[in-house]
Structure formats: structure tokens, C-alpha cells
Design a protein around this motif. Structure first.
Motif, PDB file in Angstrom:
ATOM      1  N   LEU A 230      52.904  28.407  37.047  1.00 43.33           N
ATOM      2  CA  LEU A 230      52.498  29.016  37.840  1.00 43.33           C
ATOM      3  C   LEU A 230      51.821  27.719  39.285  1.00 43.33           C
ATOM      4  O   LEU A 230      50.704  28.045  38.741  1.00 43.33           O
ATOM      5  N   THR A 231      52.410  26.933  39.665  1.00 43.58           N
ATOM      6  CA  THR A 231      51.847  26.119  40.512  1.00 43.58           C
ATOM      7  C   THR A 231      51.257  26.013  41.770  1.00 43.58           C
ATOM      8  O   THR A 231      51.993  27.572  42.194  1.00 43.58           O
ATOM      9  N   GLN A 232      50.630  25.429  42.414  1.00 38.50           N
ATOM     10  CA  GLN A 232      50.186  24.972  44.351  1.00 38.50           C
ATOM     11  C   GLN A 232      52.075  25.385  44.475  1.00 38.50           C
ATOM     12  O   GLN A 232      52.691  24.979  44.359  1.00 38.50           O
ATOM     13  N   PRO A 233      51.688  26.083  46.026  1.00 36.91           N
ATOM     14  CA  PRO A 233      50.881  27.179  46.588  1.00 36.91           C
ATOM     15  C   PRO A 233      50.825  28.524  46.443  1.00 36.91           C
ATOM     16  O   PRO A 233      50.328  29.102  46.886  1.00 36.91           O
ATOM     17  N   PHE A 234      51.598  29.119  44.962  1.00 35.87           N
ATOM     18  CA  PHE A 234      51.753  30.109  45.047  1.00 35.87           C
ATOM     19  C   PHE A 234      50.456  30.806  43.546  1.00 35.87           C
ATOM     20  O   PHE A 234      50.487  31.897  44.483  1.00 35.87           O
ATOM     21  N   SER A 235      49.890  29.756  43.142  1.00 40.42           N
ATOM     22  CA  SER A 235      49.836  30.060  42.556  1.00 40.42           C
ATOM     23  C   SER A 235      47.546  30.280  43.581  1.00 40.42           C
ATOM     24  O   SER A 235      46.708  31.934  43.200  1.00 40.42           O
ATOM     25  N   GLY A 236      47.223  29.136  45.185  1.00 45.94           N
ATOM     26  CA  GLY A 236      46.203  29.843  45.431  1.00 45.94           C
ATOM     27  C   GLY A 236      46.675  31.074  46.322  1.00 45.94           C
ATOM     28  O   GLY A 236      46.110  31.750  46.416  1.00 45.94           O
ATOM     29  N   ILE A 237      47.861  31.264  46.842  1.00 48.23           N
ATOM     30  CA  ILE A 237      48.342  32.152  48.259  1.00 48.23           C
ATOM     31  C   ILE A 237      48.008  33.284  46.928  1.00 48.23           C
ATOM     32  O   ILE A 237      47.606  34.238  47.740  1.00 48.23           O
ATOM     33  N   LEU A 238      47.957  33.252  44.830  1.00 51.78           N
ATOM     34  CA  LEU A 238      47.755  34.708  44.303  1.00 51.78           C
ATOM     35  C   LEU A 238      46.214  34.601  44.355  1.00 51.78           C
ATOM     36  O   LEU A 238      45.513  36.001  44.510  1.00 51.78           O
ATOM     37  N   CYS A 239      45.335  33.711  44.281  1.00 47.50           N
ATOM     38  CA  CYS A 239      43.878  34.005  43.798  1.00 47.50           C
ATOM     39  C   CYS A 239      43.473  34.494  45.342  1.00 47.50           C
ATOM     40  O   CYS A 239      43.050  35.125  46.047  1.00 47.50           O
ATOM     41  N   GLY A 240      44.276  33.483  46.253  1.00 46.61           N
ATOM     42  CA  GLY A 240      43.771  33.875  47.719  1.00 46.61           C
ATOM     43  C   GLY A 240      43.992  35.497  47.848  1.00 46.61           C
ATOM     44  O   GLY A 240      42.851  36.460  48.399  1.00 46.61           O
ATOM     45  N   VAL A 241      45.165  36.638  47.714  1.00 42.88           N
ATOM     46  CA  VAL A 241      44.663  37.858  47.926  1.00 42.88           C
ATOM     47  C   VAL A 241      43.912  38.605  47.108  1.00 42.88           C
ATOM     48  O   VAL A 241      43.487  40.057  47.229  1.00 42.88           O
ATOM     49  N   ALA A 242      44.039  38.340  45.302  1.00 47.01           N
ATOM     50  CA  ALA A 242      43.051  38.756  44.815  1.00 47.01           C
ATOM     51  C   ALA A 242      41.625  38.717  45.760  1.00 47.01           C
ATOM     52  O   ALA A 242      40.826  39.806  45.117  1.00 47.01           O
ATOM     53  N   LEU A 243      40.735  37.631  45.912  1.00 51.60           N
ATOM     54  CA  LEU A 243      40.126  38.014  46.458  1.00 51.60           C
ATOM     55  C   LEU A 243      39.314  38.562  47.841  1.00 51.60           C
ATOM     56  O   LEU A 243      38.819  39.088  47.680  1.00 51.60           O
ATOM     57  N   CYS A 244      40.930  38.807  48.575  1.00 49.23           N
ATOM     58  CA  CYS A 244      40.282  39.992  49.659  1.00 49.23           C
ATOM     59  C   CYS A 244      40.637  40.726  48.790  1.00 49.23           C
ATOM     60  O   CYS A 244      39.914  42.120  50.194  1.00 49.23           O
ATOM     61  N   LEU A 245      41.437  40.935  48.211  1.00 42.69           N
ATOM     62  CA  LEU A 245      41.177  41.857  47.675  1.00 42.69           C
ATOM     63  C   LEU A 245      39.473  42.786  47.613  1.00 42.69           C
ATOM     64  O   LEU A 245      39.712  44.221  47.902  1.00 42.69           O
ATOM     65  N   LEU A 246      39.085  42.087  46.777  1.00 46.11           N
ATOM     66  CA  LEU A 246      38.087  41.745  46.178  1.00 46.11           C
ATOM     67  C   LEU A 246      36.803  42.386  46.893  1.00 46.11           C
ATOM     68  O   LEU A 246      36.004  42.780  47.462  1.00 46.11           O
ATOM     69  N   VAL A 247      37.082  41.396  47.812  1.00 46.35           N
ATOM     70  CA  VAL A 247      36.225  41.713  49.299  1.00 46.35           C
ATOM     71  C   VAL A 247      36.077  42.774  49.726  1.00 46.35           C
ATOM     72  O   VAL A 247      35.186  43.481  50.415  1.00 46.35           O
ATOM     73  N   TYR A 248      37.407  43.897  50.409  1.00 44.55           N
ATOM     74  CA  TYR A 248      38.020  44.559  50.795  1.00 44.55           C
ATOM     75  C   TYR A 248      36.961  46.124  50.141  1.00 44.55           C
ATOM     76  O   TYR A 248      36.360  46.403  50.187  1.00 44.55           O
ATOM     77  N   SER A 249      36.831  45.518  48.528  1.00 45.56           N
ATOM     78  CA  SER A 249      36.348  46.854  47.693  1.00 45.56           C
ATOM     79  C   SER A 249      35.040  46.171  48.071  1.00 45.56           C
ATOM     80  O   SER A 249      34.130  47.794  47.990  1.00 45.56           O
ATOM     81  N   PHE A 250      34.317  45.810  47.852  1.00 44.06           N
ATOM     82  CA  PHE A 250      32.509  45.705  48.349  1.00 44.06           C
ATOM     83  C   PHE A 250      32.862  45.811  48.936  1.00 44.06           C
ATOM     84  O   PHE A 250      31.445  46.453  49.275  1.00 44.06           O
ATOM     85  N   ALA A 251      33.413  45.267  50.121  1.00 46.15           N
ATOM     86  CA  ALA A 251      33.060  45.922  51.832  1.00 46.15           C
ATOM     87  C   ALA A 251      32.747  47.436  51.980  1.00 46.15           C
ATOM     88  O   ALA A 251      32.091  48.314  52.311  1.00 46.15           O
ATOM     89  N   VAL A 252      33.503  48.692  51.198  1.00 40.78           N
ATOM     90  CA  VAL A 252      33.890  49.676  51.406  1.00 40.78           C
ATOM     91  C   VAL A 252      32.870  50.372  50.691  1.00 40.78           C
ATOM     92  O   VAL A 252      32.443  50.969  51.201  1.00 40.78           O
TER      93      VAL A 252
END
Length: 265
Positions: A230-252
Motif C-alpha cells: 500500500l503506497t502513495q497516493p493511496f496510503s496518503g488518501i487513507l490517512c487523510g480520511v482517517a484524520l478527517c473522521l477523527l477531527v469530526y469526532s473531536f469537533a462533535v
């Protein structure tokens, strides 16, 4: 993934003149359990070092990390309120042994980082996957044997946060994402630090399936991006999705705490 529920946690606690004797029994039982887990973990580390291209200092560092974790465990024991350490906390302690080794490998092994030997990377990912599979077992056992406590929930939660921090560092070390991926591991600690300046952030949050699920997603996603194929750009996209979900959870959660503070005012 455990969450702290103070009302349920305190329901089964000892009281009155038996409290001191009960705590002494708890400390003795905890010492025996953690000593056993430490020795078993050391055996696993030795076997790993013997069968993998792992440097000799890695098990030593893992031992130091686990010793620090167990020291914090003893500091938190007054919040356990049960005479025995319990099966649930035993499973969490076993996870701590695995996570200590993963942390030592990610941070101090050239075979994992600089040289990126596939066997080391796959073995590390397998250890993380096994630790993740054990998560949830501790919560089930705590409910099954009525051993829920603030201590057990906090032990599990902080261990999850530490693992996510380690895995976010691993993603950077392996070049699977930019330095921004460290935010996944740091957000929990930024939230805790913010509580010193905004005390209302310390207020209790209700139990949340969303919070538990997103925590699992973080570990699973960061474990997946370690895999060599699993290499770039797919690994970066997956990490980005995970980060967005985490930011959303903290924001809620922050918005909930802010609304609750406003209602009290």
C-alpha cells in the motif's frame, strides 16, 4: 474500546472500614498479574528477536516502555474499586506488552524504518492487528464479570491513544504520508492539554458508538498503510480520511461540551 462511565464504575466499589484492606489485596494481586504479564511479554520479545531481523536493543527498550506503562497502572489503582485486577485488565496489560514492542520497533529499529525490511514491517503490522483484535475483549470481560471501573476504562483508552500515536509515527517513518499524519496521534494529547486552559473540556461525555468506531478506524487504517504493497497516493488518501473522521469526532464532542457549559451558565 472502553469509555469511562463514572456512574457504573463506582457502583461496585468497596466502602467504609474494609476499603484499606481491599486496596492492599488489590495491590498484591495486581503485582502478581503484572509480573506475570511482564515475564510473558519478555519471552515473546525474545522469540521475536530470535526469529526476525530485529536489533538486540529493541526488547530492552520495549521492557523500559512496558515498565513505565505499568508504573502508571499502579498510580491509577485507587480508581479501580475492586479487590482483584480482573480478567479485563489482564487482557489490556497483554495488549500493553505488544504495543511496547511495536513502539520500540517503530522508533528505534533501522530494520523497520531506514531499511524497511518487509519481514519486519509485516511482523509489526501483524502485532498491531493482534492487539486490535484483543480490543473490545477487555470491555466484554469487564461487563461479564461486573468489574467495570474508571481505572479499567482509562487504562484501555490511554493505551489506544498511545498506539495511535505510534502508528502515526510509523506512517511518517515509512513514507506513507506527510508529517501531517502525526496529527492523528497528537489530537488526543492536544485535547488533554487544552483542558488546562479550558476546564469545561474535562466534563463527562456520554457513551458514544461513533467515538468507539472512529477509534477502531484509526488503528485499522494506520495498520493497513504500514503494509508494503500500500503506497502513495493511496496510503496518503487513507490517512487523510482517517484524520478527517477523527477531527469530526473531536469537533462533535467539543461542541457538545460547549453547549452543556452554556446550558449550565
Amino acid at each position: 474500546m472502553a469509555e469511562i462511565d463514572e456512574r457504573r464504575a463506582g457502583a461496585a466499589g468497596p466502602s467504609g472500614q474494609n476499603a484499606s484492606a481491599t486496596f492492599g489485596e488489590l495491590r498484591a494481586n495486581t503485582s502478581k498479574v503484572l509480573a506475570g504479564v511482564y515475564l510473558a511479554s519478555a519471552l515473546v520479545w525474545w522469540l521475536a528477536a530470535a526469529s526476525l531481523p530485529m536489533e538486540a536493543h529493541i526488547p530492552v527498550i520495549a521492557g523500559g516502555v512496558l515498565a513505565v506503562i505499568f508504573a502508571f497502572v499502579f498510580l491509577g489503582l485507587p480508581h479501580h474499586r475492586h479487590p482483584r485486577f480482573g480478567y479485563a485488565n489482564l487482557v489490556t496489560a497483554m495488549r500493553a506488552g505488544l504495543i511496547s514492542l511495536v513502539g520500540a520497533v517503530v522508533l528505534f529499529s533501522d530494520a523497520f524504518g531506514e531499511n524497511q525490511i518487509d519481514r519486519m514491517v509485516w511482523a509489526t503490522a501483524a502485532a498491531v492487528a493482534f492487539a486490535l483484535s484483543l480490543d473490545g475483549v477487555d470491555g466484554y470481560l469487564a461487563r461479564r464479570y461486573r468489574q467495570q471501573s474508571m481505572f479499567g476504562a482509562r487504562f484501555d483508552m490511554e493505551l489506544d491513544a498511545f498506539l495511535i500515536l505510534i502508528l502515526s509515527i510509523a506512517a511518517t517513518v515509512l513514507g506513507k504520508a506527510g508529517a501531517w499524519v502525526l496529527l492523528i496521534g497528537m489530537l488526543r494529547y492536544v485535547f488533554v492539554a487544552a483542558q488546562w486552559f479550558l476546564p469545561w473540556l474535562r466534563n463527562a461525555l456520554p457513551a458514544s458508538f461513533r467515538r468507539k468506531s472512529i477509534c477502531v478506524v484509526q488503528v485499522a487504517a494506520l495498520c493497513a498503510v504500514m503494509l508494503p504493497f500500500l503506497t502513495q497516493p493511496f496510503s496518503g488518501i487513507l490517512c487523510g480520511v482517517a484524520l478527517c473522521l477523527l477531527v469530526y469526532s473531536f469537533a462533535v464532542d467539543i461542541l457538545y461540551l460547549a453547549a452543556a457549559r452554556g446550558a449550565k451558565a
